[in-house]
Design an enzyme around this catalytic site. Structure first.
Site, PDB file in Angstrom:
ATOM      1  N   HIS A 166       0.812  -1.227   0.000  1.00  0.00           N
ATOM      2  CA  HIS A 166       0.000   0.000   0.000  1.00  0.00           C
ATOM      3  C   HIS A 166       0.837   1.265   0.000  1.00  0.00           C
ATOM      4  O   HIS A 166       0.335   2.335  -0.303  1.00  0.00           O
ATOM      5  CB  HIS A 166      -0.935  -0.008   1.213  1.00  0.00           C
ATOM      6  CG  HIS A 166      -2.011  -1.037   1.110  1.00  0.00           C
ATOM      7  ND1 HIS A 166      -3.307  -0.723   0.786  1.00  0.00           N
ATOM      8  CD2 HIS A 166      -1.975  -2.382   1.238  1.00  0.00           C
ATOM      9  CE1 HIS A 166      -4.028  -1.836   0.732  1.00  0.00           C
ATOM     10  NE2 HIS A 166      -3.237  -2.860   1.016  1.00  0.00           N
ATOM     11  N   ASP A 374       3.317   9.581  -0.677  1.00  0.00           N
ATOM     12  CA  ASP A 374       2.143   8.806  -0.261  1.00  0.00           C
ATOM     13  C   ASP A 374       1.889   7.732  -1.308  1.00  0.00           C
ATOM     14  O   ASP A 374       1.920   8.029  -2.509  1.00  0.00           O
ATOM     15  CB  ASP A 374       0.916   9.737  -0.162  1.00  0.00           C
ATOM     16  CG  ASP A 374      -0.070   9.302   0.917  1.00  0.00           C
ATOM     17  OD1 ASP A 374      -0.119   8.103   1.226  1.00  0.00           O
ATOM     18  OD2 ASP A 374      -0.789  10.176   1.442  1.00  0.00           O
TER      19      ASP A 374
HETATM   20  C1  GDG Z   1      -2.138   3.838   3.510  1.00  0.00           C
HETATM   21  C2  GDG Z   1      -1.132   4.504   2.561  1.00  0.00           C
HETATM   22  C3  GDG Z   1      -2.856   4.419   0.752  1.00  0.00           C
HETATM   23  C4  GDG Z   1      -8.772   9.581   8.273  1.00  0.00           C
HETATM   24  N1  GDG Z   1      -9.100  10.197   9.423  1.00  0.00           N
HETATM   25  C5  GDG Z   1     -10.160   9.554   9.879  1.00  0.00           C
HETATM   26  C6  GDG Z   1     -10.477   8.531   8.987  1.00  0.00           C
HETATM   27  N2  GDG Z   1      -9.619   8.582   8.021  1.00  0.00           N
HETATM   28  C7  GDG Z   1      -9.643   7.666   6.866  1.00  0.00           C
HETATM   29  C8  GDG Z   1      -9.817   8.432   5.587  1.00  0.00           C
HETATM   30  C9  GDG Z   1      -9.169   7.490   4.586  1.00  0.00           C
HETATM   31  C10 GDG Z   1      -8.112   6.783   5.403  1.00  0.00           C
HETATM   32  O1  GDG Z   1      -8.419   6.979   6.781  1.00  0.00           O
HETATM   33  C11 GDG Z   1      -6.723   7.366   5.176  1.00  0.00           C
HETATM   34  O2  GDG Z   1      -6.239   6.811   3.988  1.00  0.00           O
HETATM   35  P1  GDG Z   1      -5.001   7.444   3.223  1.00  0.00           P
HETATM   36  O3  GDG Z   1      -4.904   6.750   1.913  1.00  0.00           O
HETATM   37  O4  GDG Z   1      -5.229   8.906   3.064  1.00  0.00           O
HETATM   38  O5  GDG Z   1      -3.722   7.241   4.135  1.00  0.00           O
HETATM   39  P2  GDG Z   1      -3.021   6.045   5.030  1.00  0.00           P
HETATM   40  O6  GDG Z   1      -3.749   5.792   6.290  1.00  0.00           O
HETATM   41  O7  GDG Z   1      -1.605   6.510   5.197  1.00  0.00           O
HETATM   42  O8  GDG Z   1      -3.089   4.724   4.114  1.00  0.00           O
HETATM   43  C12 GDG Z   1      -1.876   5.311   1.509  1.00  0.00           C
HETATM   44  C13 GDG Z   1      -3.719   3.630   1.717  1.00  0.00           C
HETATM   45  O9  GDG Z   1      -2.942   2.932   2.693  1.00  0.00           O
HETATM   46  C14 GDG Z   1      -4.579   2.611   0.983  1.00  0.00           C
HETATM   47  O10 GDG Z   1      -3.798   1.795   0.158  1.00  0.00           O
HETATM   48  O11 GDG Z   1      -3.703   5.247  -0.021  1.00  0.00           O
HETATM   49  O12 GDG Z   1      -0.962   5.879   0.586  1.00  0.00           O
HETATM   50  O13 GDG Z   1      -0.223   5.350   3.278  1.00  0.00           O
HETATM   51  O14 GDG Z   1     -10.084   6.526   4.121  1.00  0.00           O
HETATM   52  O15 GDG Z   1     -11.187   8.666   5.371  1.00  0.00           O
HETATM   53  N3  GDG Z   1     -11.519   7.705   9.117  1.00  0.00           N
HETATM   54  C15 GDG Z   1     -12.290   7.895  10.212  1.00  0.00           C
HETATM   55  N4  GDG Z   1     -12.019   8.860  11.167  1.00  0.00           N
HETATM   56  C16 GDG Z   1     -10.971   9.711  11.032  1.00  0.00           C
HETATM   57  O16 GDG Z   1     -10.736  10.589  11.871  1.00  0.00           O
HETATM   58  N5  GDG Z   1     -13.387   7.106  10.372  1.00  0.00           N
END
Ligand code: GDG
Length: 466
Positions: A166, A374
């Site tokens: 990821h 990212d």
């Molecule tokens: C890894 C990789 C890749 C955020 N704050 C809250 C919350 N979130 C949710 C968001 C989103 C998810 O968490 C964050 O996803 P990201 O992709 O932005 O980042 P990572 O956590 O670093 O994820 C990344 C991902 O894996 C998938 O392959 O895209 O590059 O680093 O869905 O909505 N959800 C809730 N409360 C929050 O306060 N419920």
């Protein structure tokens, strides 16, 4: 070791289960685990009676009994408190995470961390080997478990094994610093198919494999030690329909109106939603905002910046520091530019329910997604999914996987503070009519490459591996 008699034809192996047990007083309840992996995989597993998810429950100690959630089975793996420090906080998040994110903070290499990483990977592999039906498909996820495919292949040659990373795979020159670089590549090559988020990650991986193993690579086929492993880019999507449904929910919309009013009904709302992580570029965006206010290119009367910083990895090196820096910057901007009862930056170091996040996406005229690196970034896609009227501007770092797909976003280099300022200023002043074509095009992409589609593509490809 698993005790179930039942065997499963589809096994997902990930560091975390999709839910974790938390105690509220005397009552234990299940809440969704944080992070992008869970958001993406849950729709694929829901209601699948032949599927089991193997992972850690979030509570150190014995794994506990298997349980069902959303119509599929969850099988907890035990991780002790000591292993949590060495395997999770140590090797996963203070060695691999920084190394794979361009060494934004120096990765630490400790042999005790590596030993724990091997032991925990061995346990996940043993659990998966025990639960998988003959010829089952096993899908392993992410950087915490890069040895599992190799270990599982040795124990169960009958399985079809996929691995998806990821996070980014770094440039070869960085990767080869890893003292256990050959062991990790060997572990990964136990898979039949290795998926990465982008073509760049795929190239980086293949270059590292060539250098370290001397394996023969033809196109997307790696041949090594008498086995073949396929590799490819499978950019992850979101559960677009669910997010769009929430965005259309009257309760979520009325909450959005309420939030906008609470912010003092500013003309423009800028929003950042990230785990509080040094890779996410929160500091750069605050610096740019501060300078734009200081130079009177933006006004605190007209603009409010909401920054959600979900608590994350507070025990890991680098995370305490990023929190201090961000909070100091927020304090400084509000001290200099806020007025009584009306801060200009609204900073929330809290987790929020997804409904609340969607309410925020609805009021965000400008979405700031400015990571220094990212793998993908699901927040960018969630924002786009919440803009059915094609309004809103996405300012997006070119160092995200998402930038490869969302080419009509306002792409920025977050290291270039002047460029970032220009992009933010221009986004704030963009009319809905001007913003529309870019958003329309991004919405097409986000609708067509959903989380479900991503999983289908990966699994279909895995299914064709001989
Ligand atoms: C890894 C990789 C890749 C955020 N704050 C809250 C919350 N979130 C949710 C968001 C989103 C998810 O968490 C964050 O996803 P990201 O992709 O932005 O980042 P990572 O956590 O670093 O994820 C990344 C991902 O894996 C998938 O392959 O895209 O590059 O680093 O869905 O909505 N959800 C809730 N409360 C929050 O306060 N419920």
């Amino acid at each position: 070791m698993a005790t179930d008699e039942q065997k499963w034809s589809f096994v997902v192996v990930a560091n975390r289960l999709p839910v974790r047990r938390v105690r509220e007083g005397a009552v234990a309840k299940l809440v969704p685990s944080p992070g992008g992996l869970v958001s993406a995989l849950r729709p694929v597993m829901s209601g699948n009676p032949d599927a089991v998810w193997v992972g850690w429950s979030g509570v150190p100690g014995p794994g506990g009994d298997p349980f069902e959630v959303d119509g599929f089975q969850c099988h907890p793996v035990s991780v002790s408190q000591g292993e949590l420090q060495l395997f999770y906080e140590g090797f996963s998040n203070a060695t691999l995470w920084p190394l794979f994110h361009d060494a934004l903070v120096p990765p630490e290499y400790h042999r005790t961390w590596w030993d724990a990483y091997c032991a925990v990977n061995q346990r996940y592999a043993a659990n998966a080997a025990d639960l998988a039906a003959p010829g089952a498909t096993v899908w392993i996820h992410d950087y915490h478990l890069m040895l599992v495919a190799g270990l599982l292949r040795a124990a169960r040659p009958d399985l079809r094994i996929g691995f998806f990373l990821h996070i980014p795979f770094p440039a070869r020159e960085l990767y080869i610093r890893m003292p256990w670089r050959a062991e990790i590549i060997d572990g990964l090559l136990g898979a039949d198919l290795i998926g990465l988020q982008t073509a760049l990650g795929t190239d980086n991986f293949c270059r590292a494999v060539t250098r370290i193993t001397g394996a023969k690579i033809t196109g997307k086929l790696i041949q090594h030690n008498g086995r073949a492993t396929r590799v490819g880019a499978f950019p992850i999507g979101i559960d677009t329909e669910r997010i769009a449904e929430l965005a259309a929910d009257p309760a979520v919309q009325s909450r959005a109106a309420e939030i906008r009013q609470t912010l003092g009904s500013p003309r423009t709302v800028l929003l950042g939603v990230d785990r509080l992580d040094y890779t996410k570029g929160i500091e750069a965006r605050l610096r740019a905002f501060r300078e734009l206010l200081a130079e009177q290119r933006l006004s605190a009367e007209d603009c409010a910046l909401v920054q959600i910083a979900e608590p994350s990895r507070s025990q890991v090196t680098g995370y305490g520091e990023i929190r201090r820096t961000v909070e100091q910057m927020v304090g400084e901007v509000n001290g200099n530019f806020g007025v009584m009862g009306r801060p200009v930056v609204h900073y929330l170091h809290q987790s929020h329910p997804i409904e609340e996040l969607v309410s925020m996406y609805l009021i965000a005229d400008v979405m700031l997604v400015t990571p220094l690196r990212d793998g993908m970034n699901l927040v960018a896609k969630e924002y786009v999914a919440c803009r059915p009227d094609n309004s809103g501007v996405l300012v997006l770092s070119e160092f995200t996987g998402a930038a490869q797909e969302l080419g009509t976003a306002d792409l920025v280099n977050p290291h270039d503070i002047e460029g970032l300022k220009t992009a933010m200023e221009s986004a704030v002043h963009r009319s809905d009519a001007e913003a529309e074509p870019a958003m329309r095009s991004m919405r097409r992409t986000v609708r067509s490459n959903t989380a479900q589609r991503w999983a289908e593509r990966f699994l279909a490809r895995l299914g064709t591996c001989p």
